[in-house]
Design a protein around this motif. Structure first.
Motif, PDB file in Angstrom:
ATOM      1  N   LYS A  39       0.848  -1.197   0.000  1.00 32.94           N
ATOM      2  CA  LYS A  39       0.000   0.000   0.000  1.00 32.94           C
ATOM      3  C   LYS A  39       0.887   1.252   0.000  1.00 32.94           C
ATOM      4  O   LYS A  39       2.040   1.182   0.407  1.00 32.94           O
ATOM      5  CB  LYS A  39      -0.883  -0.001   1.252  1.00 32.94           C
ATOM      6  N   PRO A  40       0.329   2.390  -0.431  1.00 33.59           N
ATOM      7  CA  PRO A  40       1.139   3.622  -0.492  1.00 33.59           C
ATOM      8  C   PRO A  40       1.788   4.003   0.846  1.00 33.59           C
ATOM      9  O   PRO A  40       2.851   4.598   0.863  1.00 33.59           O
ATOM     10  CB  PRO A  40       0.135   4.692  -0.914  1.00 33.59           C
ATOM     11  N   GLU A  41       1.156   3.621   1.964  1.00 30.28           N
ATOM     12  CA  GLU A  41       1.751   3.968   3.258  1.00 30.28           C
ATOM     13  C   GLU A  41       2.856   2.982   3.663  1.00 30.28           C
ATOM     14  O   GLU A  41       3.468   3.124   4.715  1.00 30.28           O
ATOM     15  CB  GLU A  41       0.678   4.090   4.354  1.00 30.28           C
ATOM     16  N   GLN A  42       3.135   1.983   2.813  1.00 27.91           N
ATOM     17  CA  GLN A  42       4.189   0.996   3.123  1.00 27.91           C
ATOM     18  C   GLN A  42       5.387   1.102   2.179  1.00 27.91           C
ATOM     19  O   GLN A  42       6.127   0.138   2.001  1.00 27.91           O
ATOM     20  CB  GLN A  42       3.623  -0.428   3.015  1.00 27.91           C
ATOM     21  N   LEU A  43       5.590   2.256   1.568  1.00 27.53           N
ATOM     22  CA  LEU A  43       6.664   2.377   0.571  1.00 27.53           C
ATOM     23  C   LEU A  43       8.029   2.008   1.146  1.00 27.53           C
ATOM     24  O   LEU A  43       8.850   1.403   0.463  1.00 27.53           O
ATOM     25  CB  LEU A  43       6.737   3.806   0.016  1.00 27.53           C
ATOM     26  N   ASP A  44       8.280   2.363   2.401  1.00 28.54           N
ATOM     27  CA  ASP A  44       9.612   2.163   2.958  1.00 28.54           C
ATOM     28  C   ASP A  44       9.814   0.830   3.649  1.00 28.54           C
ATOM     29  O   ASP A  44      10.924   0.342   3.738  1.00 28.54           O
ATOM     30  CB  ASP A  44       9.941   3.291   3.948  1.00 28.54           C
ATOM     31  N   TYR A  45       8.768   0.268   4.174  1.00 28.12           N
ATOM     32  CA  TYR A  45       8.959  -0.992   4.907  1.00 28.12           C
ATOM     33  C   TYR A  45       7.689  -1.814   4.973  1.00 28.12           C
ATOM     34  O   TYR A  45       6.604  -1.285   5.216  1.00 28.12           O
ATOM     35  CB  TYR A  45       9.450  -0.724   6.338  1.00 28.12           C
ATOM     36  N   LEU A  46       7.810  -3.106   4.762  1.00 29.60           N
ATOM     37  CA  LEU A  46       6.748  -4.060   5.088  1.00 29.60           C
ATOM     38  C   LEU A  46       7.414  -5.362   5.460  1.00 29.60           C
ATOM     39  O   LEU A  46       8.564  -5.599   5.109  1.00 29.60           O
ATOM     40  CB  LEU A  46       5.722  -4.190   3.963  1.00 29.60           C
ATOM     41  N   SER A  47       6.687  -6.189   6.224  1.00 27.59           N
ATOM     42  CA  SER A  47       7.375  -7.331   6.832  1.00 27.59           C
ATOM     43  C   SER A  47       7.373  -8.566   5.930  1.00 27.59           C
ATOM     44  O   SER A  47       8.154  -9.478   6.139  1.00 27.59           O
ATOM     45  CB  SER A  47       6.750  -7.662   8.183  1.00 27.59           C
ATOM     46  N   GLU A  48       6.518  -8.610   4.914  1.00 31.79           N
ATOM     47  CA  GLU A  48       6.535  -9.785   4.033  1.00 31.79           C
ATOM     48  C   GLU A  48       6.860  -9.346   2.613  1.00 31.79           C
ATOM     49  O   GLU A  48       6.628  -8.198   2.257  1.00 31.79           O
ATOM     50  CB  GLU A  48       5.208 -10.557   4.091  1.00 31.79           C
ATOM     51  N   PRO A  49       7.445 -10.253   1.826  1.00 36.18           N
ATOM     52  CA  PRO A  49       7.827  -9.868   0.469  1.00 36.18           C
ATOM     53  C   PRO A  49       6.613  -9.633  -0.430  1.00 36.18           C
ATOM     54  O   PRO A  49       5.725 -10.480  -0.516  1.00 36.18           O
ATOM     55  CB  PRO A  49       8.657 -11.052  -0.030  1.00 36.18           C
TER      56      PRO A  49
END
Ligand code: HBI
Ligand code: FE
Length: 298
Positions: free
Chosen positions: A122-132
């Motif tokens: 999602k746009p609010e996860q551009l820098d980091y998310l925990s799953e590929p």
């Protein structure tokens, strides 16, 4: 794909709700279902990384991005990528929901199929998310599958994974560390200087800068048994990056049977992610370790 009708094995809770997981994990890429926002997220991330990666990522990676035409605008169709890939190295992308059981993942790699999450962050996860997600899997991993030596290394890793899985959990942990410190977070020492080839780095703006420029992390010459015996971070930037001289070196180091190495490592305490072995490490950069998390590594 040999498996036309995947067998549904279980349901799995993900960010997108409860989804069916098939024995092979493979689904169709639901390309027409992507929203305008999904395509914009791809374009934003693509542009951001491509502005930064020349002079940072290795030439083989940059060449791959160009040859696939990943910057044509919007989320690429796996079928288009596969046309190029089949001709170049015989690899094939398959769309998946997300993380697969280890043995399923290894079986795909051993058969030159690379699983790619079909959904994008999602746009609010551009820098980091925990799953590929799709950006990590496709932008991060797929360009190097055009390189014949790296393509063979990935297949050898898949075969090694099936073997390690049969040997036991310690062997599997040793092999997982190899994947982590090469395929995901590897650096390569080239004639033009230190470059990135790891997918976890090239798909991250912050780590693309940090891995090469920061004073804090160690940069240490690749050594197979050393890497297999080193814990890693999953929640912060890496504390140590291992540096290969060439993809040939990487492939050749992983040609022998790992069984005796697993046996030797069984009774050894693994190194912490931040450790430098003064006697034996080929140190490119001795990190200042400033700001390092000191709680346990994975
Ligand atoms: N599944 N789809 C997918 N992608 C991965 O990168 C992946 C996986 N399953 C297991 C896994 N990676 C790793 O834990 C293995 O290298 C052991
Ligand atoms: Fe990855």
């Amino acid at each position: 794909m040999e498996t036309a009708t995947p067998r549904k094995v279980e349901h799995q809770q993900t960010d997108r709700g409860y989804v069916p997981v098939y024995a092979t994990g493979v689904v169709e890429q639901p390309w027409s279902g992507y929203s305008r926002t999904d395509h914009e997220v791809w374009d934003t991330l693509f542009k951001r990384q491509c502005e930064m990666l020349p002079g940072r990522a290795c030439q083989e990676f940059l060449d791959g991005v160009k040859k696939f035409g990943l910057g044509a605008g919007g989320i690429p169709k796996f079928a288009d990528i596969n046309t190029v890939l089949a001709k170049a190295t015989g690899w094939e992308l398959v769309a998946v929901e997300g993380l697969l059981p280890d043995e399923v993942f290894f079986d795909h790699l051993a058969n030159r199929r690379f699983p790619v999450s079909w959904w994008i962050r999602k746009p609010e996860q551009l820098d980091y998310l925990s799953e590929p997600d799709l950006f990590h899997d496709l932008f991060g991993h797929v360009p190097l599958l055009l390189n014949p030596v790296f393509a063979d290394y990935m297949q050898a890793y898949g075969r090694g994974g099936m073997k390690a899985h049969a040997i036991g959990p310690e062997a599997l942990m040793n092999l997982t560390r190899l994947y982590w410190y090469t395929v995901e977070f590897g650096l390569i020492d080239t004639r033009d200087g230190m470059r990135i080839y790891g997918a976890g780095i090239v798909s991250s703006k912050g780590e693309s800068i940090y891995s090469l420029d920061a004073d804090a992390p160690n940069r240490i010459g690749f050594d197979l048994a050393r890497v297999m015996n080193t814990r890693y971070r999953i929640d912060t930037y890496q504390q140590t990056y291992f540096v290969i001289d060439s993809f040939e070196q990487l492939f050749e180091a992983t040609t022998p049977d790992f069984t005796p190495i697993y046996a030797r490592l069984r009774d050894k305490t693994p190194h912490a992610a931040a450790d430098v072995l003064e006697e034996t490490d080929r140190v490119f950069h001795y990190g200042s370790h400033e700001g390092f998390a000191t709680n346990a590594d994975t």
